[in-house]
Motif scaffolding. Structure first.
Motif, short mmCIF file in Angstrom:
data_model
loop_
_atom_site.label_atom_id
_atom_site.label_comp_id
_atom_site.label_asym_id
_atom_site.label_seq_id
_atom_site.Cartn_x
_atom_site.Cartn_y
_atom_site.Cartn_z
N GLY A 94 14.84 29.65 -37.24
CA GLY A 94 14.16 30.74 -37.78
C GLY A 94 13.78 31.68 -36.92
N ILE A 95 13.83 31.57 -35.60
CA ILE A 95 13.27 32.82 -34.81
C ILE A 95 14.73 33.34 -34.09
N TYR A 96 14.68 34.64 -34.18
CA TYR A 96 16.02 35.64 -33.99
C TYR A 96 15.49 36.89 -33.17
N CYS A 108 10.91 38.65 -31.17
CA CYS A 108 11.79 38.11 -32.14
C CYS A 108 11.19 38.20 -33.70
N PHE A 109 12.23 38.05 -34.38
CA PHE A 109 11.74 37.81 -35.86
C PHE A 109 11.47 36.38 -36.04
N ASP A 110 10.42 36.08 -37.08
CA ASP A 110 10.01 34.91 -37.31
C ASP A 110 10.33 34.61 -38.81
N VAL A 124 8.35 35.64 -27.64
CA VAL A 124 8.61 34.38 -27.12
C VAL A 124 8.61 34.56 -25.40
N THR A 125 7.81 34.10 -24.90
CA THR A 125 7.64 33.78 -23.37
C THR A 125 8.62 33.53 -22.60
N ILE A 126 8.55 33.42 -21.37
CA ILE A 126 9.73 32.78 -20.49
C ILE A 126 9.48 31.44 -20.47
#
Length: 149
Positions: A94-96, A108-110, A124-126
């Motif tokens: 669900g994360i894009y 990202c879209f959640d 979204v971190t490294i």
């Protein structure tokens, strides 16, 4: 505040893509992307926004560029499909991704807890940690600002 866009991935003419590229992405991911993103992505893919600073918690970060809808040789490192395949094993379903930061993090879209077509925006971190940024893509763009003293 109005967002202006400048060249980033390509210094000259960028590949022209139609709205059908966004529809292909939606079909591949099985989601309906936000209308604001749909109307922006095919025109601004690979570009950088101005202003570009967004707030996150007590701090701030920078929206470096939109990921590209194409994945040719030159832009493969910036391609949305390449980025998705890179992070997919490390983030929940669900994360894009749609954008990057200068530090190699992903915007990202959640879709995990959202209504269809209205996902939140997360960073979204490294380290593949996920932080809420905005409740919608529109809210995210409207919150972009210049560096504050």
């Amino acid at each position: 505040m109005d967002v202006r866009w400048r060249d980033y991935v390509w210094k000259g003419p960028r590949p022209v893509v139609g709205p059908d590229e966004v529809e292909k992405l939606e079909a591949a991911w099985g989601v309906r992307l936000p209308e604001e993103y749909r109307s922006t992505a095919h025109l601004r893919h690979g570009m950088a926004p101005e202003p570009n600073v967004f707030d996150i918690g007590e701090g701030a970060n920078v929206f470096n560029n939109m990921l590209t809808l194409t994945s040719g040789r030159h832009e493969s490192a910036y391609a949305i499909s390449t980025t998705y395949e890179l992070i997919k094993p490390y983030v929940p379903s669900g994360i894009y991704p749609f954008g990057t930061t200068p530090g190699g993090e992903y915007l990202c879209f959640d879709y995990r807890e959202s209504s269809p077509g209205q996902p939140g925006v997360v960073l979204v971190t490294i380290e593949m940690e996920i932080y809420h940024v905005a409740d919608s893509f529109r809210e995210f763009l409207e919150g972009l600002h210049e560096v504050r003293d």
